[in-house]
Every structure is written in C-alpha cells, then in structure tokens.
Scaffold this active site. Sequence first.
Site, PDB file in Angstrom:
ATOM      1  N   ASP A   1       7.990   3.153  -5.481  1.00  0.00           N
ATOM      2  CA  ASP A   1       7.394   1.819  -5.354  1.00  0.00           C
ATOM      3  C   ASP A   1       6.948   1.311  -6.728  1.00  0.00           C
ATOM      4  O   ASP A   1       6.097   1.936  -7.377  1.00  0.00           O
ATOM      5  CB  ASP A   1       6.204   1.946  -4.384  1.00  0.00           C
ATOM      6  CG  ASP A   1       5.685   0.605  -3.910  1.00  0.00           C
ATOM      7  OD1 ASP A   1       6.080  -0.432  -4.470  1.00  0.00           O
ATOM      8  OD2 ASP A   1       4.858   0.608  -2.978  1.00  0.00           O
TER       9      ASP A   1
ATOM     10  N   ASP B   1       5.892  -7.217   1.383  1.00  0.00           N
ATOM     11  CA  ASP B   1       5.490  -6.399   2.537  1.00  0.00           C
ATOM     12  C   ASP B   1       5.513  -7.157   3.858  1.00  0.00           C
ATOM     13  O   ASP B   1       5.090  -8.311   3.944  1.00  0.00           O
ATOM     14  CB  ASP B   1       4.073  -5.863   2.327  1.00  0.00           C
ATOM     15  CG  ASP B   1       4.022  -4.790   1.255  1.00  0.00           C
ATOM     16  OD1 ASP B   1       5.011  -4.653   0.499  1.00  0.00           O
ATOM     17  OD2 ASP B   1       3.002  -4.099   1.175  1.00  0.00           O
TER      18      ASP B   1
HETATM   19  C1  GLA Z   1       3.407  -1.472  -1.376  1.00  0.00           C
HETATM   20  C2  GLA Z   1       4.639  -1.247  -0.507  1.00  0.00           C
HETATM   21  C3  GLA Z   1       4.212  -0.862   0.904  1.00  0.00           C
HETATM   22  C4  GLA Z   1       3.346   0.386   0.841  1.00  0.00           C
HETATM   23  C5  GLA Z   1       2.152   0.156  -0.096  1.00  0.00           C
HETATM   24  C6  GLA Z   1       1.367   1.435  -0.324  1.00  0.00           C
HETATM   25  O1  GLA Z   1       2.679  -2.580  -0.955  1.00  0.00           O
HETATM   26  O2  GLA Z   1       5.446  -2.390  -0.480  1.00  0.00           O
HETATM   27  O3  GLA Z   1       5.338  -0.631   1.721  1.00  0.00           O
HETATM   28  O4  GLA Z   1       4.110   1.462   0.396  1.00  0.00           O
HETATM   29  O5  GLA Z   1       2.577  -0.312  -1.359  1.00  0.00           O
HETATM   30  O6  GLA Z   1       0.334   1.280  -1.240  1.00  0.00           O
END
Ligand code: GLA
Length: 364
Positions: A116, A186
């Site tokens: 990520d 997200d």
């Molecule tokens: C980001 C990702 C999410 C999750 C969070 C965890 O926002 O896009 O899917 O993994 O981090 O902190």
Amino acid sequence: MGWNSWNFFAGKVTDKDIRDTADLLVSTGMRDAGYVYVNIDDTWEGKRDAQGRIQSNEKFPDMKALADYVHSKGLKLGIYSSPGPQTCARFEGSLGHEQQDAQTYADWGIDYLKYDLCSYGTVMRQQAPNDLAAQNKLMRQAYELMHQAILKTGRPMVYSFCQYGMDAVWEWGPGVGANLWRTTGDISPNFDRMRIIGQGQAGLAKFAGPGHWNDPDMLEVGNGKLTLDENKVHMSLWAILAAPLIAGNNLTQMKPEIAAVLMNKEVVAIDQDPLGKQGDRVYAQGPIEIWAKPLSGGRKAVAIFNFDSYPTDTAGISTHLREMGFGTSASAHDVWAAKDLGKIKDDYSVALPSHGVQLLILGK
Ligand code: GLA
C-alpha cells in the site's frame, strides 16, 4: 478469492479474529466456494529488532504459528505492508527493508502481499518536487523493488498493488509483477460509494486477464447498512468486472442471506469464468445501466441495474442483444432467482427495486 480484515475489523484485528475467520471460512462453506486467502491488513506490525527484522505486535504473538494454523485449514495467509516508512495507519513500513521483509514473510509462510503506497507518496514528492513524471517513476521502482525481493525469496506470493489507481497502474502494474492492482480509492459500506467505484471501472476491461486483474477494492457485502438488494448489486457488479472477490465482513455474525449472496455458485462462476474476461458497460440511460461480461461457451453474463433510489421498470429500454453478440433473441437464465426465462428479445423488460439488479446468463 478470499477475505481481508480491513473492511470490518480495521485497526482492531487480532490473531484470534484471523483464526476465527479461518475456522468460519471452512464451516460456512466459503473456502469450498473459493474464498481461500485470509488476508491480514494494516496494524499487525510491531517494531524492528536489532537486526532490522520486522516483528509482529502484541495483537499477533506468533505469525509463523498463525500461518501454520491457517494452512492447516486448507487456506492461505496474506499480509500487508507499504513501500513507505509508514503504513496508512502509521505502523512500520518496508522502506529500506524490502528484501528483509519479503524474506520474513516467506519464513513465516505468507502467500499474499498487499503493498500500500501510503507514506511513500510523501517520499515521492520530497524526492521529486513538482515533477509528477519523476514521482511516478519512483513509485514504479518501489513496486518493482518489492517484486524482485519476493521473487528472490523463492516463495510464490500473490502481489497486490494498492496505490489507488494512480498513474494508470493498469498499464504498467502487470509489467512490475502485479497480480492485481487497486483501480480506486477506498470503498466503504455505502451504496453510493460502491456504485461510483463500480461505474468508474468502465473502459478498464482490456487490461485484465488471468494472473493480472483490476481490483475495484474489497467487498463490503454484509457490512454497514447495505440492504439485501444493495448487496446483490455490489456482488453482481464485482462479478461482471471479474474483480478479485475478497470478502470483508465479520464471519462470526454472518446472516444466512449474506452467506447466500457471497456463495451464490452462479455468481461466483461468472466472476471466476475460465475465459478470464472482464465485463464492461453496454448501455446507460439515466440510472438504468446494462453491463455484460463474456463467458465461456459463447454465453454472456448481463446485469441490468437500477441505481436509482426509486423502483422502476425497464419497459421501453432495449436490452441491446445485438451489441452483446446475439441475434434478435437469446435464451435467458435469471441468476438471483435461479430461474430459466426462456427466449428473450430486445423488448424484454423487468421491474427492478430501488438499488436493484437482475443478473442474467444469456446464451444462443
Ligand atoms: C489504505 C488502503 C485500505 C487499507 C488501509 C489500511 O487506506 O487503501 O484498503 O489497507 O490503508 O490502513
């Protein structure tokens, strides 16, 4: 296909939640329906030891033992990190420790890594201020670095990119090892957020195929206040998109109707069809949209959506059979109703509830 801790447990996830989930994936039949990856998302990370080796924190006392447990259930274990110094939840990231971390994951028995971007965005901006092209190059290099590190361990791991679709990742992700790449920011358990993400996938079908998939984010089926119809819209759209089906609900409280949505055999088969072709939008008229996905055997999965907050019927809207490769008629099977409809023509119409869908399999 699998399950990930973030959408329901977020920062609270523990070793016990992962073990409970593993047990339930088996006892509910989800594992046998195809949900085999159990993915720990952010907040498992502890400090590094004197040698720089990453430790799990107090919520995960023994990662190797957890992996052994998950494997003993016929499941696979996924983990999460960031190319930056910190993850999105501000835990330890992999920057400067890529090979060491990949090796630690391999030693633990990890089968899947979600990587990520998070704080690496700041690193990119600091290293190449006001130069987007140079920043994007750094991003690609960071993903390639971890790709090579994973390869060097010799342990196969699914490599999942999470950088929210920046820099048209679908064009370069597969070239630096991505098996799947997030195409979006997200998701949340909210119908409009899910709908906007789903609709935003139009045009991306050509970039997906076996071993390399667009990822419109994990499922929210069973989360928040999504109604049963909304959950069916979500599941239908993700199946048409050949999206990775990563459930995100709390299996200890899963209602039978939610289990039935996640494990509907025909819907899962649409998603997982061996042709490996992502579907796309065929037609839109206001809140009514028709999406279609090619299936093996010359069939098509066709979803007729009502994204409106009012019920409607599709009378007067053509089913667009010709655009989907059929002649003037096609044989139709209603997936959610588990019912054959016989031959339909372009004048076929259906009554749809608010935030509703009819998912069809069409054949010659
Ligand atoms: C980001 C990702 C999410 C999750 C969070 C965890 O926002 O896009 O899917 O993994 O981090 O902190």
